[in-house]
Design a protein around this motif. Structure first.
Motif, short mmCIF file in Angstrom:
data_model
loop_
_atom_site.label_atom_id
_atom_site.label_comp_id
_atom_site.label_asym_id
_atom_site.label_seq_id
_atom_site.Cartn_x
_atom_site.Cartn_y
_atom_site.Cartn_z
N CYS A 26 35.18 -33.01 61.10
CA CYS A 26 35.15 -31.83 60.23
C CYS A 26 35.05 -30.55 61.06
O CYS A 26 35.73 -29.55 60.76
N ALA A 76 35.25 -27.02 47.57
CA ALA A 76 36.38 -27.50 48.36
C ALA A 76 37.67 -26.81 47.94
O ALA A 76 38.48 -26.42 48.78
N THR A 134 38.38 -23.30 49.39
CA THR A 134 38.85 -23.14 50.77
C THR A 134 40.33 -22.79 50.82
O THR A 134 40.82 -22.35 51.87
N ILE A 166 36.94 -28.51 58.36
CA ILE A 166 36.86 -29.21 57.07
C ILE A 166 35.41 -29.20 56.59
O ILE A 166 34.48 -29.35 57.39
N LEU A 167 35.20 -29.04 55.29
CA LEU A 167 33.85 -29.12 54.74
C LEU A 167 33.36 -30.56 54.77
O LEU A 167 34.05 -31.47 54.30
N ILE A 225 41.11 -33.62 49.38
CA ILE A 225 39.70 -34.01 49.50
C ILE A 225 39.69 -35.51 49.77
O ILE A 225 40.33 -36.29 49.04
N ALA A 228 40.65 -30.09 52.78
CA ALA A 228 39.56 -29.18 52.42
C ALA A 228 38.19 -29.77 52.73
O ALA A 228 37.30 -29.06 53.22
N ALA A 229 37.98 -31.05 52.41
CA ALA A 229 36.63 -31.62 52.49
C ALA A 229 36.67 -33.12 52.65
O ALA A 229 37.64 -33.79 52.22
N ALA A 271 30.68 -23.28 54.02
CA ALA A 271 30.64 -23.31 52.56
C ALA A 271 29.76 -22.24 51.95
O ALA A 271 29.82 -22.00 50.75
#
Length: 392
Positions: free
Chosen positions: A212, A119, A122, A217-218, A127, A184-185, A268
């Protein structure tokens, strides 16, 4: 011959007191049955906290580990070995994406640490993690764990983590939209195990997946406890049809031998570069030999059996007094009690030859070996019925 000292007093004098002194010293096991140092037997409905997926004394695991230990124990990741490649390829086939890649490590916490670092790579800072979720005890994994009582003594933790109510898609959407380009995630468990076996509401994971995808977004799905067939599908997220960017695994993947895995795909897949992460023991040939047995064993017929046993266990538990409801899937069930007597039930179970677990005051968590026999299930249910009736 002089009898050796009991295991439990030795434990309290030797082992750091992070768990307290165990009430019983175990010496052997077969199937889903364990034996203590006094010769007393216990049917295990915990499986080392959802770890011993193929039970105790499994001949295939023992043979694979023994054969590999005699052949090649360890090389580090500076060299390629057959067991790690076999296990990685099998996991990629399970994911159903030939472009996926696998990072092997040694535990669920390490798998989630790797996901945390992905994450970060990125370039985004935020997060989002679920309240009451559990992702491990190392500092990064603890920062993702939505349980303040576990975090409090260890602040400051790695920053950038914000928490959302598990299952509340609207709240999560609003949280993302506060700063979508710096998110990020999102990490979640399909079923929150340590909180009391709480499944994500139907449709929630799909909405998170869509969110996501919309913002790049992860999506990190923690399958440490739910993966490797525990819920009746190989991955619990399969039921919702979602496509995570990162899947973390451990526990049942090694059938009792320590192993973890972080599976990357999509956004990812290529974030880790040479030198950006590593582990000396990850992908150990002996651990991967055990994982290969699990991956070969947990096929469609095996998963159907897990589903059948889980349905039977649920059906019988729902008949008992004190039981308000049963939640979870497959052989990962939370028995919600009408009174806060779960910890007493654990103590009574141990006295009567049954290993149980109470993640909260009114919930029993049942995660037996996936190979538990019908006879072992029936004996366990008879004992559980007696315990619950006495507590009621």
């Amino acid at each position: 011959m002089k009898k050796p000292p009991s295991l439990t007093p030795r434990w309290s004098k030797t082992i750091v007191d992070t768990y307290g002194t165990p009430p019983v010293g175990l010496v052997s096991g077969q199937g889903a049955t364990l034996t203590d140092e006094e010769g007393k037997s216990y049917i295990d409905l915990l499986a080392g906290i959802a770890v011993n997926s193929l039970g105790y004394g499994n001949a295939q695991v023992a043979q694979a580990v023994s054969r590999q230990a005699r052949t090649l124990v360890h090389t580090s990741n500076l060299f390629a070995t057959q067991p790690v490649l076999d296990a990685g390829e099998k996991l990629i086939r399970r994911v159903g994406d030939s472009d996926a890649r696998v990072f092997f490590c040694n535990s669920g916490a390490e798998a989630n640490e790797a996901a945390f670092k992905l994450a970060r790579l990125t370039g985004r800072r935020r997060i989002l993690a679920a309240e009451h979720g559990f992702h491990g005890r190392t500092m990064g994994a603890l920062a993702l764990t939505g349980q303040p009582d576990k975090q409090r003594a260890f602040h400051p933790l790695p920053g950038g983590v914000e928490f959302y109510p598990f299952g509340d898609a609207d709240y999560l959407c609003q949280l993302v939209e506060q700063d979508p380009t710096d998110t990020a995630a999102i990490i979640l468990e399909p079923i929150q195990g340590e909180t009391g076996v709480i499944p994500a509401p139907a449709g929630f994971m799909q909405k998170v997946n869509e969110l996501c995808d919309e913002y790049g977004i992860l999506l990190i799905v923690d399958e440490v406890q739910t993966g490797a067939g525990r819920t009746g599908t190989f991955f619990a997220h399969e039921v919702e049809g979602v496509q995570p960017d990162v899947i973390t695994m451990a526990k049942g993947l090694g059938a009792g031998v320590p192993i973890g895995a972080t599976i990357t795909r999509g956004r990812a897949r290529d974030l880790f570069k040479p030198g950006s992460h590593g582990t000396t023991f990850g992908g150990n040939p002996v651990a991967c030999a055990a994982a290969n047995v699990v991956l070969d064993t947990v096929d469609a017929d095996f998963l159907a059996e897990v589903t059948h046993k889980g349905a039977y266990l649920r059906q019988e538990m729902e008949k008992l007094p004190l039981v308000e409801r049963v939640r979870g899937r497959g052989l990962m069930l939370g028995i919600v009690l009408a009174q806060p007597v779960a910890k007493q039930a654990v103590r009574d179970g141990l006295a009567q030859g049954l290993i149980l677990n109470a993640p909260s005051e009114n919930v029993l968590r049942l995660t037996p070996p996936l190979v538990i026999s019908q006879d072992e299930l029936d004996t366990a249910l008879t004992t559980l019925r007696t315990i619950v009736e006495e507590l009621a």
